[in-house]
Design an enzyme around this catalytic site. Structure first.
Site, PDB file in Angstrom:
ATOM      1  N   ARG A   1       0.833  -1.197   0.000  1.00 43.51           N
ATOM      2  CA  ARG A   1       0.000   0.000   0.000  1.00 43.51           C
ATOM      3  C   ARG A   1       0.866   1.245   0.000  1.00 43.51           C
ATOM      4  O   ARG A   1       2.062   1.166   0.290  1.00 43.51           O
ATOM      5  CB  ARG A   1      -0.866   0.019   1.271  1.00 43.51           C
ATOM      6  CG  ARG A   1      -1.683  -1.244   1.463  1.00 43.51           C
ATOM      7  CD  ARG A   1      -1.620  -1.725   2.917  1.00 43.51           C
ATOM      8  NE  ARG A   1      -2.174  -3.075   3.047  1.00 43.51           N
ATOM      9  CZ  ARG A   1      -3.454  -3.335   3.258  1.00 43.51           C
ATOM     10  NH1 ARG A   1      -4.298  -2.339   3.406  1.00 43.51           N
ATOM     11  NH2 ARG A   1      -3.888  -4.567   3.333  1.00 43.51           N
TER      12      ARG A   1
ATOM     13  N   ASP B   1      -3.445   3.789   3.665  1.00 40.83           N
ATOM     14  CA  ASP B   1      -3.185   2.363   3.902  1.00 40.83           C
ATOM     15  C   ASP B   1      -4.199   1.490   3.171  1.00 40.83           C
ATOM     16  O   ASP B   1      -4.093   0.267   3.195  1.00 40.83           O
ATOM     17  CB  ASP B   1      -3.203   2.037   5.404  1.00 40.83           C
ATOM     18  CG  ASP B   1      -4.461   2.522   6.089  1.00 40.83           C
ATOM     19  OD1 ASP B   1      -4.794   3.713   5.943  1.00 40.83           O
ATOM     20  OD2 ASP B   1      -5.128   1.716   6.767  1.00 40.83           O
ATOM     21  N   ASN B   2      -5.156   2.134   2.534  1.00 36.39           N
ATOM     22  CA  ASN B   2      -6.137   1.367   1.767  1.00 36.39           C
ATOM     23  C   ASN B   2      -6.007   1.616   0.270  1.00 36.39           C
ATOM     24  O   ASN B   2      -6.953   1.382  -0.481  1.00 36.39           O
ATOM     25  CB  ASN B   2      -7.557   1.722   2.225  1.00 36.39           C
ATOM     26  CG  ASN B   2      -7.838   1.189   3.626  1.00 36.39           C
ATOM     27  OD1 ASN B   2      -7.206   0.227   4.058  1.00 36.39           O
ATOM     28  ND2 ASN B   2      -8.765   1.804   4.317  1.00 36.39           N
TER      29      ASN B   2
HETATM   30  P1  AMP Z   1      -9.276  -0.703   7.954  1.00 36.83           P
HETATM   31  O1  AMP Z   1     -10.113   0.386   8.490  1.00 36.83           O
HETATM   32  O2  AMP Z   1     -10.018  -1.956   7.706  1.00 36.83           O
HETATM   33  O3  AMP Z   1      -8.472  -0.271   6.784  1.00 36.83           O
HETATM   34  O4  AMP Z   1      -8.237  -1.062   9.107  1.00 36.83           O
HETATM   35  C1  AMP Z   1      -7.353  -0.128   9.657  1.00 36.83           C
HETATM   36  C2  AMP Z   1      -6.359  -0.791  10.570  1.00 36.83           C
HETATM   37  O5  AMP Z   1      -7.028  -1.417  11.661  1.00 36.83           O
HETATM   38  C3  AMP Z   1      -5.544  -1.876   9.904  1.00 36.83           C
HETATM   39  O6  AMP Z   1      -4.239  -1.839  10.420  1.00 36.83           O
HETATM   40  C4  AMP Z   1      -6.255  -3.141  10.315  1.00 36.83           C
HETATM   41  O7  AMP Z   1      -5.398  -4.261  10.310  1.00 36.83           O
HETATM   42  C5  AMP Z   1      -6.717  -2.810  11.717  1.00 36.83           C
HETATM   43  N1  AMP Z   1      -7.914  -3.563  12.107  1.00 36.83           N
HETATM   44  C6  AMP Z   1      -9.149  -3.447  11.621  1.00 36.83           C
HETATM   45  N2  AMP Z   1     -10.001  -4.312  12.208  1.00 36.83           N
HETATM   46  C7  AMP Z   1      -9.279  -5.009  13.107  1.00 36.83           C
HETATM   47  C8  AMP Z   1      -9.563  -6.050  14.047  1.00 36.83           C
HETATM   48  N3  AMP Z   1     -10.782  -6.564  14.192  1.00 36.83           N
HETATM   49  N4  AMP Z   1      -8.553  -6.514  14.799  1.00 36.83           N
HETATM   50  C9  AMP Z   1      -7.312  -6.008  14.684  1.00 36.83           C
HETATM   51  N5  AMP Z   1      -6.979  -5.040  13.845  1.00 36.83           N
HETATM   52  C10 AMP Z   1      -7.931  -4.528  13.056  1.00 36.83           C
HETATM   53 MG    MG Z   2      -7.340  -1.342   5.552  1.00 41.60          MG
END
Ligand code: AMP
Ligand code: MG
Length: 496
Positions: free
Chosen positions: A185, A254-255
């Protein structure tokens, strides 16, 4: 249990060779009782995975992470990222684990990653798990995006874990097997740049070039060229989203994948009624990631990427910044180019005319003012092109029916200035205007039936319908329709 001497998945791992700075090695956390909800036959075939050689139970234990196959080298990738504009120096796969890579039948490298596979060193306060709802949502929407012809990560398997996950309520746990041509990313670059680790940044950039942009290897300044190529792919990607009314919802750095694929289906949504400022995500309070802001955000994210590779572009800081700036500025032009050429195709125009901008903008204006359905408007235009009598089906999408008639007069005049047959254009138009998209109320219905009643029928049916989005198939007309007032989905949630 079937026994076979064939290797179930032929791993060929490259990312792991970058070294331990880039990830944490660990296995998924086993789950109680994995049970397959959906296995993607077409995709597994493409990946060279022969589902026939093992039982469903075996695949369930493989895609839940309970069983690690020979050749798999599980790891969680590290990254950083700007979340809603705020820099978070330490992120990473907090609930995902890369099992390894495979070379598919088009000789492309693919990551096989489990999402919801347990805690990693990057989980922060999270539980490393995923709930069934978001897993099904990602399965439906990512596969729909693929069928729409939009670069995306894909879904190979969805399964339930037999364990609860605790969100606002207790929900069934699930794991998604995600396939991507790469999971690096913008945030991965940010992680190393933030630590002034030029060696690691260079290693990562070379890896990305080798894997995704080998054509830049021989150019004079390959890192500058990499920036340009990434910029082009991102410009193309966001226009493709916008041509089908897709709102990503969480375009944090990061996305955003360097591969140019859509990644991270959290609060994403397709809009029904056209509105430039449309937002669905419950956490996007300022509308940062609204439909109409997406192109600008891509440029902002690209600038963040450029910053990370400045030392690679030129030793002289100012010079590097100037060179990168030029590329980032080219983005607006590129976006406009892709946007208008796609919109022309949606209107059946085969040539370009300086007045097209107005024609396109005025259609969007009347759609917004009259709350017209995005997908239906363009789909019905395909029919109106061939038969003016079909105008009646368009008129009734607009609150003020006259607004459409006025616009259509200009459209037909413009079409008449091209010496092509309507039949010829119609092909082009049908190929640019989907009949079905994953409408929010349909996605929600499929998820609710599965989560609340363990009825996966609506999910199966929706996935099936969305696999040929450009075809009008008998018996599917209900999937074309916008939601009734009481069916409207006003907000979507990350579900993390
Ligand atoms: P996202 O919003 O899905 O892009 O996630 C943002 C960050 O939060 C990333 O580093 C993910 O790995 C982490 N993350 C999201 N959901 C979880 C979860 N249930 N447990 C651990 N880390 C999470
Ligand atoms: Mg993500």
């Amino acid at each position: 249990m079937k026994t076979s001497r064939k290797i179930p998945i032929c791993f060929d791992n490259s990312f792991v060779q970058l070294g331990e700075k880039f990830y944490a090695k660990l296995n998924p956390t086993p789950v109680e009782q994995p049970k397959i909800v959906k296995l993607n036959d077409d995709l597994s075939y493409k990946l060279g995975i022969d589902l026939e050689i093992l039982d469903l139970e075996d695949w369930a234990s493989i895609f839940s992470g309970n069983r690690i196959l020979p050749g798999s080298e599980p790891l969680a990738m590290v990254y950083a990222g700007h979340q809603f504009g705020h820099l978070v120096p330490q992120l990473g796969d907090g609930r995902a684990i890369l099992l390894g890579e495979v070379i598919d039948n088009s000789s492309c490298r693919n990551d096989i990653q489990l999402k919801g596979s347990g805690i990693t060193p990057f989980s922060r306060q999270g539980d490393g798990r995923a709930a069934l709802g978001p897993v099904l949502r990602e399965y439906i929407v990512s596969e729909a995006m693929h069928a729409l012809g939009i670069p995306t990560t894909r879904s190979l398997c969805a399964l339930t874990t037999g364990e609860p996950v605790y969100r606002e309520t207790v929900l069934p746990g699930a794991v998604l097997t995600r396939i991507a041509s790469g999971h690096i990313r913008i945030g991965t670059f940010q992680y190393f740049a933030l630590r002034d680790d030029i060696n690691a940044t260079t290693k990562l950039a070379n890896y990305v070039i080798e894997r995704h942009y080998p054509e830049v290897k021989e150019t004079q300044n390959k890192y500058l060229k990499l920036l340009e190529k990434v910029m082009e792919r991102q410009a193309r990607l966001v226009t493709k989203w916008m041509h089908v009314g897709f709102i990503h919802g969480v375009m944090n750095t990061d996305n955003m994948a360097l591969s140019g694929e859509t990644i991270d289906y959290g609060p994403c949504a397709f809009m029904d009624t056209f509105k430039m400022t449309q937002v669905f995500s419950s956490i996007d309070h300022s509308g940062r990631y609204s439909y109409g802001n997406q192109p600008q955000i891509v440029q902002w994210n690209l600038a963040r990427f450029a910053e990370t590779i400045l030392p690679l572009i030129d030793k002289n800081k100012e010079k590097a910044a100037e060179m990168a700036k030029e590329v980032i500025e080219l983005y607006s032009e590129r976006f406009q180019e892709y946007w208008f050429s796609g919109m022309r195709q949606k209107l059946g125009l085969l040539t370009s005319d300086w007045e097209d901008k107005n024609l396109i903008q005025s259609l969007l204006n009347i759609m917004q003012e009259n709350e017209a359905d995005f997908t239906l408007t363009f789909n019905r235009l395909c029919h109106a092109l061939l038969d003016k009598k079909m105008d009646k089906n368009l008129r009734n999408l607009f609150k003020d029916e006259g607004a459409y008639d006025n616009w259509a007069e200009g459209w037909r005049l413009r079409l008449s200035r091209e010496s092509r047959s309507n039949k010829e254009r119609s092909k082009l138009m049908f190929a640019a205007n989907p009949v079905v998209i994953p409408r929010n109320h349909r996605v929600e219905h499929a998820i609710n039936s599965a989560v609340e009643n363990l009825d996966f029928g609506p999910f199966e049916r929706l996935v099936e319908v969305l696999s040929s989005p450009y075809e009008e198939i008998e018996g599917q007309s209900e999937f074309m329709l916008p939601p009734k007032h009481e069916e409207k989905v006003l907000q979507t949630f990350c579900g993390t």
